[in-house]
Scaffold this active site. Structure first.
Site, PDB file in Angstrom:
ATOM      1  CB  THR A  19       4.875  -2.949   5.742  1.00 53.39           C
ATOM      2  OG1 THR A  19       3.824  -2.209   6.351  1.00 53.39           O
ATOM      3  CG2 THR A  19       5.107  -4.245   6.496  1.00 53.39           C
TER       4      THR A  19
ATOM      5  CG  ASP B 295      -1.965   0.926   1.352  1.00 56.51           C
ATOM      6  OD1 ASP B 295      -2.423   1.412   0.324  1.00 56.51           O
ATOM      7  OD2 ASP B 295      -2.373   1.255   2.485  1.00 56.51           O
TER       8      ASP B 295
ATOM      9  CE  LYS C 239      -5.275  -1.170  -1.104  1.00 57.29           C
ATOM     10  NZ  LYS C 239      -5.742  -0.702   0.222  1.00 57.29           N
TER      11      LYS C 239
HETATM   12  P1  IMP Z   1       1.883  -0.528   3.754  1.00 54.47           P
HETATM   13  O1  IMP Z   1       2.974  -0.555   4.773  1.00 54.47           O
HETATM   14  O2  IMP Z   1       1.124   0.785   3.782  1.00 54.47           O
HETATM   15  O3  IMP Z   1       2.374  -0.845   2.355  1.00 54.47           O
HETATM   16  O4  IMP Z   1       0.785  -1.572   4.189  1.00 54.47           O
HETATM   17  C1  IMP Z   1       0.983  -2.916   4.040  1.00 54.47           C
HETATM   18  C2  IMP Z   1       0.144  -3.663   5.030  1.00 54.47           C
HETATM   19  O5  IMP Z   1      -1.076  -3.005   5.346  1.00 54.47           O
HETATM   20  C3  IMP Z   1      -0.270  -4.994   4.430  1.00 54.47           C
HETATM   21  O6  IMP Z   1       0.654  -6.003   4.766  1.00 54.47           O
HETATM   22  C4  IMP Z   1      -1.608  -5.254   5.047  1.00 54.47           C
HETATM   23  O7  IMP Z   1      -1.448  -5.913   6.276  1.00 54.47           O
HETATM   24  C5  IMP Z   1      -2.171  -3.866   5.308  1.00 54.47           C
HETATM   25  N1  IMP Z   1      -3.081  -3.457   4.230  1.00 54.47           N
HETATM   26  C6  IMP Z   1      -2.884  -2.459   3.330  1.00 54.47           C
HETATM   27  N2  IMP Z   1      -3.937  -2.344   2.504  1.00 54.47           N
HETATM   28  C7  IMP Z   1      -4.810  -3.310   2.884  1.00 54.47           C
HETATM   29  C8  IMP Z   1      -6.104  -3.711   2.390  1.00 54.47           C
HETATM   30  O8  IMP Z   1      -6.683  -3.174   1.428  1.00 54.47           O
HETATM   31  N3  IMP Z   1      -6.694  -4.750   3.048  1.00 54.47           N
HETATM   32  C9  IMP Z   1      -6.112  -5.395   4.105  1.00 54.47           C
HETATM   33  N4  IMP Z   1      -4.915  -5.050   4.590  1.00 54.47           N
HETATM   34  C10 IMP Z   1      -4.267  -4.012   3.983  1.00 54.47           C
END
Ligand code: IMP
Length: 191
Positions: free
Chosen positions: A120, A116, A144
């Site tokens: 992470t 996203d 995304k």
């Molecule tokens: P990031 O660090 O913003 O890239 O988020 C990654 C983490 O957020 C993923 O491993 C998911 O656990 C959670 N996440 C992000 N988007 C979604 C979604 O649409 N549905 C469920 N979990 C999400």
């Protein structure tokens, strides 16, 4: 309960205030998993990579991928938690469980459910690169791209999706819906 998995179909597997709509159906998921596994078979022919699943969301995806692989592999898991509310990431990441395997000199593939903001995966990638693997790649079932806050290379992507919250196939909303065998968008009714 309606468990129809036609794309666009409305499903009601859970709470009355949460409406789910199928985004990626079971057949499409399985076709793409087979393609990704075939790609790994080609790219890692003759090697034995360590597949690192990021808990919790990636466990269903990883389980399906390894059942399609013909190369040798080892699996391990890391568990991390992002701080934030149900659907938004705050930017901070906390390590709950580290690897058991020593990845120094090994080929490593990080397996993630969804990227996203990228915060992470960027955090984990930096942490694992410091351990000097022979090489490191990232495989994400969903991406995304429009939400990205940090630039992080993702070598294997299952599906590009819009900026919408999704559940199923390992992904949750407050621990719900991980067991759905399709990916669905969720609308949460106000009030
Ligand atoms: P990031 O660090 O913003 O890239 O988020 C990654 C983490 O957020 C993923 O491993 C998911 O656990 C959670 N996440 C992000 N988007 C979604 C979604 O649409 N549905 C469920 N979990 C999400």
């Amino acid at each position: 309960m309606d468990h129809s998995t036609r794309p666009g179909a409305e499903t009601k597997p859970g709470r009355p205030d949460e409406t789910l709509r199928v985004l990626i159906d079971t057949a499409a998921l399985h076709r793409r998993v087979e393609q990704l596994a075939a790609q790994l078979d080609r790219d890692y022919a003759g090697e034995k990579p360590v597949l690192v699943g990021l808990l919790k969301g990636s466990f269903v995806f990883l389980a399906d991928v390894i059942r399609c692989l013909t190369i040798e592999y080892e699996i391990d898991f890391m568990s991390i938690a992002g701080y934030g509310n149900l659907t938004e990431h705050s930017g901070a990441v906390r390590l709950l469980k580290d690897l058991s395997v020593n990845i120094s000199g090994r080929s490593v593939i990080i397996v993630e459910d969804i990227v996203d903001s990228g915060l992470t995966i960027d955090y984990i990638r930096r942490m694992l690169l410091a351990r000097q693997p022979a090489d490191l790649a990232i495989m994400a079932l969903l991406n995304k791209q429009t939400r990205r806050e940090v630039d992080v290379p993702i070598e294997y992507i299952g599906f590009e999706i819009e900026d919408t919250f999704v559940v199923g196939y390992g992904l949750d909303l407050a621990e719900r819906y991980r067991g759905l065998d399709y990916i669905a968008t969720v609308d949460i009714a106000d009030g």
